[in-house]
Enzyme design. Structure first.
Site, PDB file in Angstrom:
ATOM      1  N   GLU A 172       0.828  -1.208   0.000  1.00 28.59           N
ATOM      2  CA  GLU A 172       0.000   0.000   0.000  1.00 28.59           C
ATOM      3  C   GLU A 172       0.866   1.265   0.000  1.00 28.59           C
ATOM      4  O   GLU A 172       0.498   2.273  -0.604  1.00 28.59           O
ATOM      5  CB  GLU A 172      -0.931   0.005   1.216  1.00 28.59           C
ATOM      6  CG  GLU A 172      -2.020  -1.056   1.153  1.00 28.59           C
ATOM      7  CD  GLU A 172      -2.903  -0.905  -0.079  1.00 28.59           C
ATOM      8  OE1 GLU A 172      -3.222   0.244  -0.454  1.00 28.59           O
ATOM      9  OE2 GLU A 172      -3.266  -1.933  -0.689  1.00 28.59           O
ATOM     10  N   SER A 258      18.758  -8.442  -8.862  1.00 26.40           N
ATOM     11  CA  SER A 258      17.570  -8.575  -9.712  1.00 26.40           C
ATOM     12  C   SER A 258      17.661  -9.645 -10.792  1.00 26.40           C
ATOM     13  O   SER A 258      16.695 -10.368 -11.023  1.00 26.40           O
ATOM     14  CB  SER A 258      17.238  -7.225 -10.358  1.00 26.40           C
ATOM     15  OG  SER A 258      16.801  -6.302  -9.389  1.00 26.40           O
ATOM     16  N   HIS A 387       2.984 -10.378  -9.540  1.00 26.43           N
ATOM     17  CA  HIS A 387       4.434 -10.596  -9.526  1.00 26.43           C
ATOM     18  C   HIS A 387       5.133  -9.468  -8.774  1.00 26.43           C
ATOM     19  O   HIS A 387       6.047  -9.701  -7.987  1.00 26.43           O
ATOM     20  CB  HIS A 387       4.978 -10.679 -10.948  1.00 26.43           C
ATOM     21  CG  HIS A 387       6.465 -10.758 -11.011  1.00 26.43           C
ATOM     22  ND1 HIS A 387       7.160 -11.900 -10.679  1.00 26.43           N
ATOM     23  CD2 HIS A 387       7.401  -9.831 -11.346  1.00 26.43           C
ATOM     24  CE1 HIS A 387       8.457 -11.674 -10.814  1.00 26.43           C
ATOM     25  NE2 HIS A 387       8.632 -10.437 -11.217  1.00 26.43           N
ATOM     26  N   SER A 388       4.714  -8.250  -9.021  1.00 28.43           N
ATOM     27  CA  SER A 388       5.249  -7.080  -8.336  1.00 28.43           C
ATOM     28  C   SER A 388       4.237  -5.952  -8.487  1.00 28.43           C
ATOM     29  O   SER A 388       3.164  -6.138  -9.079  1.00 28.43           O
ATOM     30  CB  SER A 388       6.598  -6.663  -8.936  1.00 28.43           C
ATOM     31  OG  SER A 388       6.412  -6.118 -10.240  1.00 28.43           O
TER      32      SER A 388
END
Length: 495
Positions: A172, A258, A387-388
């Site tokens: 959030e 990443s 996923h993100s």
């Protein structure tokens, strides 16, 4: 090894021989006489057509070939009992009833010979999945599983709840524009906390980016998580990494990067180091199913198997590599069968069953540490969240599919039902825990926002002990640009 291969394959093989002859002691010196004896024996053997001198093959070529094969056999050590194993003839064995059984004595072990033309099938019956608790939190009748204490069970469950609440609040926060990016672990909490509980805190962890629960178990605080996501001065990465890319040297948790699967060859190398040092710990490498579609996965599996290193590979098969389903990634029976192909012990476990995950990881760790061998675990789970924050999974997944796994397959619900039947948990405890975590997370965000950002100079530090002239030039160039265009750069970053 690469040096030996180069010299034995190139025109400079004589130079390697000279190097060995000039070093009477040490690793090469101890092998010199064995090397020459082996070459002479192979060349003189009438049964060895590969190395026997003949009129059609120059002696120098034969000698080079001999040099290469003999040296590699000697260096491999455990591969053959003797260097003669390479040039043995087929071995024939007769059983009691007189039937002939032929075997080829091939490097790596004897291979049965058959007159039937049989191909390995391209598909077979799916391998089973180990489970202890069913979806209702009741014992599934597992033949083997270790009961865990109340304290461990409570820590696992509270950690799962904490991870879920943290993910909700930080997700959030990203939607509010307070942080740039975030990835949740919704649906995969059991793999995080139960696997961490089965490990030693001395074990080295190479994670992907959906294992913050492992750090949480080891003592990483909510404030430390939040500082990393906000990239402030308290962030151990000094704001250089994306959110979710945690790391802690103190907790033996290597910083996440990443690119997919890059942690795997690094993890195997670290495990090899532990083996050389004869330490009673192992490396644990986490990955998603998408990692198995990368070359680094396959190189790492082979590397780990051949060198026999103490590592546990834990693959979270959550069904999706971003928007690519596993049905479009591979035709094999998931991930578990890939381990057998590389000669690695493998097991499949219900990743939403905390007790099953705990038992499997504990057993795998024991094998890795005591036997110094790799183990592969495929944990079947489901990525309930996107996923993100850069993804909308409803564009490629059905809502009813997501809802099913969110409710019926929820790992927290299953484990909570089990601890409730034990009399260890209640509705009141649940409400208190949820409330306290939310309160702590809000305070962590407020503190992280008040903390100053890292200075601009930190972009150029920690690479060289003495900055190079090019780095100094780049830093000065950046400072000049910021001064000319201050409206394009954040004002809270100290210059």
């Amino acid at each position: 090894m690469a040096l030996i291969w180069y010299f034995t394959r190139s025109s400079s093989w004589k130079y390697l021989k000279m190097m060995i002859q000039r070093k009477p002691v040490g690793f090469f010196g101890n092998l010199t006489e064995q090397w020459h004896q082996s070459c002479r024996a192979a060349a003189a053997s009438p049964s060895s057509t590969s190395f026997a001198r003949n009129s059609s093959t120059p002696w120098s070529s034969q000698h080079r070939s001999c040099s290469h094969h003999r040296m590699m056999a000697l260096l491999s050590g455990k591969r053959f009992e003797s260097t003669k194993s390479e040039i043995k003839l087929d071995f024939q064995e007769v059983d009691d009833d007189g039937a002939d059984h032929q075997e080829m004595d091939f490097p790596g072990g004897r291979v049965p010979i058959t007159s039937e033309l049989v191909f390995i099938p391209d598909s077979a019956e799916r391998l089973p999945c180990f489970r202890v608790l069913d979806n209702n939190g009741e014992s599934f009748g597992a033949h083997y599983y270790e009961q865990i204490s109340k304290d461990v069970a409570m820590k696992i469950y509270s950690g799962m709840v904490t991870l879920q609440v943290m993910d909700t609040v930080l997700y959030e926060a990203q939607r509010q524009g307070r942080i740039s990016f975030y990835m949740t672990s919704f649906g995969e909490e059991a793999i995080n906390l139960a696997s961490a509980a089965a490990l030693s805190t001395e074990d080295l962890v190479f994670a992907q980016y959906r294992e913050p629960g492992v750090l949480l178990w080891r003592g990483f605080t909510l404030q430390e998580f939040t500082d990393q996501c906000f990239g402030n001065r308290a962030d151990y990465g000094k704001g250089r990494q994306m959110p979710n890319h945690y790391g802690s040297q103190k907790l033996n948790f290597f910083t996440i990067s990443s690119p997919i699967a890059t942690q795997l060859p690094q993890a195997v190398g670290a495990a090899y180091s532990l083996k050389m040092e004869n330490k009673d710990v192992c490396v644990v490498a986490y990955m998603g199913d998408g990692c198995t579609s990368e070359g680094d996965f396959h190189a790492s599996m082979n590397f780990a198997a051949v060198l026999e290193v103490p590592i546990v590979f834990i693959c979270r098969n959550n069904g999706w590599a971003i928007s690519t389903p596993i049905t479009e990634q591979f035709r094999s029976d998931g991930i578990v069968v890939k381990g057998r192909a590389y000669g690695i012990r493998s097991v499949r476990v219900d990743g939403n069953d905390a007790l099953a995950v705990y038992n499997v990881v504990q057993a795998a760790r024991e094998m890795a540490v005591l036997e110094k061998k790799p183990v592969l675990i495929e944990a079947l789970t489901y990525r309930v969240g996107h996923h993100s924050t850069s993804d909308d999974s409803t564009k490629y997944r059905r809502l009813d599919e997501i809802e099913h796994w969110k409710m019926a397959g929820n790992p927290l619900t299953r484990f909570r039902k089990w601890i409730e039947t034990k009399g260890w948990w209640s509705e009141e405890q649940e409400a208190d825990l949820q409330s306290s975590i939310k309160k702590e997370m809000i305070q962590s965000i407020q503190a992280a926002e008040r903390t100053e950002k890292p200075a601009l100079s930190e972009l150029f530090s920690d690479v060289y002990n003495v900055p190079t002239s090019s780095l100094l030039e780049q830093e000065q160039l950046l400072r000049d640009i910021v001064k000319r265009h201050p409206q394009d750069y954040p004002s809270d970053v100290p210059l």
